[in-house]
Design a protein around this motif. Sequence first.
Motif, PDB file in Angstrom:
ATOM      1  N   TYR A 167      30.334  61.763  46.779  1.00  9.42           N
ATOM      2  CA  TYR A 167      29.828  60.350  47.073  1.00  9.42           C
ATOM      3  C   TYR A 167      29.493  61.280  49.195  1.00  9.42           C
ATOM      4  CZ  TYR A 167      29.332  56.204  50.158  1.00  9.42           C
ATOM      5  OH  TYR A 167      28.098  55.618  50.935  1.00  9.42           O
ATOM      6  N   VAL A 168      30.424  61.656  49.316  1.00  8.14           N
ATOM      7  CA  VAL A 168      30.703  62.311  50.723  1.00  8.14           C
ATOM      8  C   VAL A 168      29.714  63.202  50.515  1.00  8.14           C
ATOM      9  CG1 VAL A 168      32.257  63.022  52.927  1.00  8.14           C
ATOM     10  CG2 VAL A 168      33.159  60.653  51.233  1.00  8.14           C
ATOM     11  N   GLU A 169      30.404  64.296  50.176  1.00  5.34           N
ATOM     12  CA  GLU A 169      29.193  65.650  50.285  1.00  5.34           C
ATOM     13  C   GLU A 169      27.640  64.715  50.036  1.00  5.34           C
ATOM     14  OE1 GLU A 169      30.613  68.663  50.763  1.00  5.34           O
ATOM     15  OE2 GLU A 169      32.239  67.920  51.180  1.00  5.34           O
ATOM     16  N   SER A 170      27.228  64.338  49.116  1.00  5.40           N
ATOM     17  CA  SER A 170      26.280  64.105  49.208  1.00  5.40           C
ATOM     18  C   SER A 170      25.086  63.179  50.671  1.00  5.40           C
ATOM     19  CB  SER A 170      25.626  63.470  47.856  1.00  5.40           C
ATOM     20  OG  SER A 170      26.402  62.007  47.850  1.00  5.40           O
ATOM     21  N   ARG A 171      26.065  61.952  50.720  1.00  3.80           N
ATOM     22  CA  ARG A 171      25.867  60.733  51.537  1.00  3.80           C
ATOM     23  C   ARG A 171      25.666  61.571  52.854  1.00  3.80           C
ATOM     24  NH1 ARG A 171      23.658  58.774  54.958  1.00  3.80           N
ATOM     25  NH2 ARG A 171      24.905  55.808  55.022  1.00  3.80           N
TER      26      ARG A 171
ATOM     27  N   GLU B 296      32.798  66.870  58.368  1.00  7.27           N
ATOM     28  CA  GLU B 296      34.495  67.351  58.382  1.00  7.27           C
ATOM     29  C   GLU B 296      35.875  66.314  58.987  1.00  7.27           C
ATOM     30  OE1 GLU B 296      35.802  70.061  63.178  1.00  7.27           O
ATOM     31  OE2 GLU B 296      33.976  69.963  62.377  1.00  7.27           O
ATOM     32  N   TYR B 297      35.335  65.262  59.866  1.00  4.19           N
ATOM     33  CA  TYR B 297      35.699  63.828  59.611  1.00  4.19           C
ATOM     34  C   TYR B 297      36.064  63.049  58.332  1.00  4.19           C
ATOM     35  CZ  TYR B 297      36.634  58.889  60.166  1.00  4.19           C
ATOM     36  OH  TYR B 297      37.133  57.701  60.284  1.00  4.19           O
ATOM     37  N   TYR B 298      35.374  63.590  57.532  1.00  2.05           N
ATOM     38  CA  TYR B 298      35.989  62.954  55.747  1.00  2.05           C
ATOM     39  C   TYR B 298      36.416  63.957  55.147  1.00  2.05           C
ATOM     40  CZ  TYR B 298      33.921  58.520  56.029  1.00  2.05           C
ATOM     41  OH  TYR B 298      33.114  57.036  55.787  1.00  2.05           O
ATOM     42  N   ARG B 299      35.851  65.989  55.165  1.00  2.00           N
ATOM     43  CA  ARG B 299      36.846  66.241  54.765  1.00  2.00           C
ATOM     44  C   ARG B 299      38.160  66.332  55.101  1.00  2.00           C
ATOM     45  NH1 ARG B 299      31.800  70.722  54.994  1.00  2.00           N
ATOM     46  NH2 ARG B 299      30.901  70.008  53.151  1.00  2.00           N
ATOM     47  N   ALA B 300      38.774  66.938  56.585  1.00  2.00           N
ATOM     48  CA  ALA B 300      39.801  66.566  56.686  1.00  2.00           C
ATOM     49  C   ALA B 300      41.065  65.268  56.829  1.00  2.00           C
ATOM     50  CB  ALA B 300      40.383  66.443  58.720  1.00  2.00           C
TER      51      ALA B 300
ATOM     52  N   GLU C  77      42.796  61.019  41.372  1.00  2.00           N
ATOM     53  CA  GLU C  77      41.664  61.709  40.769  1.00  2.00           C
ATOM     54  C   GLU C  77      40.041  60.540  41.618  1.00  2.00           C
ATOM     55  OE1 GLU C  77      44.784  61.734  36.985  1.00  2.00           O
ATOM     56  OE2 GLU C  77      43.737  59.685  37.606  1.00  2.00           O
ATOM     57  N   PHE C  78      40.621  59.813  42.017  1.00  2.00           N
ATOM     58  CA  PHE C  78      39.294  58.941  42.592  1.00  2.00           C
ATOM     59  C   PHE C  78      38.919  59.301  43.728  1.00  2.00           C
ATOM     60  CE2 PHE C  78      37.641  55.469  45.893  1.00  2.00           C
ATOM     61  CZ  PHE C  78      36.923  55.436  45.088  1.00  2.00           C
ATOM     62  N   ILE C  79      39.614  59.818  44.674  1.00  2.00           N
ATOM     63  CA  ILE C  79      38.808  60.604  45.684  1.00  2.00           C
ATOM     64  C   ILE C  79      38.429  62.325  44.928  1.00  2.00           C
ATOM     65  CG2 ILE C  79      39.741  62.149  47.566  1.00  2.00           C
ATOM     66  CD1 ILE C  79      42.120  60.249  48.499  1.00  2.00           C
ATOM     67  N   LYS C  80      38.860  62.812  44.126  1.00  2.00           N
ATOM     68  CA  LYS C  80      38.712  64.087  43.217  1.00  2.00           C
ATOM     69  C   LYS C  80      36.646  63.710  42.708  1.00  2.00           C
ATOM     70  CE  LYS C  80      39.759  68.049  40.528  1.00  2.00           C
ATOM     71  NZ  LYS C  80      40.747  68.153  40.394  1.00  2.00           N
ATOM     72  N   CYS C  81      36.666  62.923  41.832  1.00  2.00           N
ATOM     73  CA  CYS C  81      35.844  62.719  41.169  1.00  2.00           C
ATOM     74  C   CYS C  81      35.317  62.146  41.739  1.00  2.00           C
ATOM     75  CB  CYS C  81      36.115  61.802  40.012  1.00  2.00           C
ATOM     76  SG  CYS C  81      37.898  63.274  38.896  1.00  2.00           S
TER      77      CYS C  81
END
Length: 392
Positions: free
Chosen positions: A71-75, A84-88, A62-66
Amino acid sequence: MGLYKRGDIYWYRFVWNGELIRESTRQTNKRVAQQMEAAHRASLAKGEVGIRDKKREVTLGEFIKCEVKPYVESRFADKPKTLEYYRAGLKLLGAYQPLQGCPLSAITADKVAGYVAKLRDSEHAVATINRRLEVLRRVLRLAVEWGRVDKLLPKVEMLPGENRRDRVLTPAEESRYLAAAQQLGDEILAAYERALTGIRARLRGQQPAEPEDPYLLRDVTTLLIDTGMRPDECYRLRWEHIRDGAIHVPCGKTSNARRVLPLTERAAALIEMRRVRASSEWVFPAPTRSGHMEKSTLKKQHARACRMAAVPPFTMYDLRHTCLTRWAAHMDPYTLAYLAGHSDFSTTRRYVHPQADTVRAALERVRSLVEGGLTAGDLSGAGRNQRLNPPN
């Protein structure tokens, strides 16, 4: 019972009607913490509130999804490789149920070890496992920084045995490879010329598609060898970034990625040839979603060029290592770190791989100086002068 400290934070603990009450004050001031404990006791005694229900803890999934993913997508919206590194890493982490459904405060070293074991069973390389562990470590640190847990979470350590990039092309390998890349371009054009006079073109009226960029491999690899750019910086290069005989890198992987890289005569000549027939804002356009070439664009051509040139396989990033290793023999570390776009020297050091001939030449210089009767101090000074003023 009463106040106690965890790290720098005061907690209080007491029993009320046979029920243990334990909470963090989130305070480092003892007096304030005592007042908060007294206020809680008073509120219970007055019957204003009952025993406080413990809030349901958020799980790692839940913490990752919400929180982490948004945060990663905007940062890192302007850094596709980092995204790509974080998404994988987050995708693989979310697929591991023992961690995905575990409350944050219940994550233990055993659960992390289970995740590592799963990655090993999947036959991932040590480097790949460490990249995934880096993502897990970052997620756990964010949970602590953002106050989602009241305790320190397990320390995530990297696995030993990771292979480092140490492949450096010799001048002979470079020459053979670039000749093969040139030959591939010639073959593409020759195949197009043959198709123009073939049966389909003459009798059926089916004109062949004109090759858009037959010498793309030659131009990209030459630029990487001569400038030491990161491959992604090269792929995303725009014409507006090339001016005054240099490449102006606007941004990149680190805060020091913004820099100016002078072009060699060879690289400048290739750039000018491309500029004449340019039809896009990108220096290296390609039919991809981004509009410019990607890592996979030249994968097959690169493998074929290695075979044609009888050169052991290497990655595009190895060309950056090759360039920086060559530069290191002729410039001070500060200039080298600037041209590499590194934030610290420890990173630059990993890109410099002394070659056998360089080591032999250095030892020969030392031997000749020693035989000349120089003292240790003279030898040290001579070494510094040799680095600052290398022989032609």
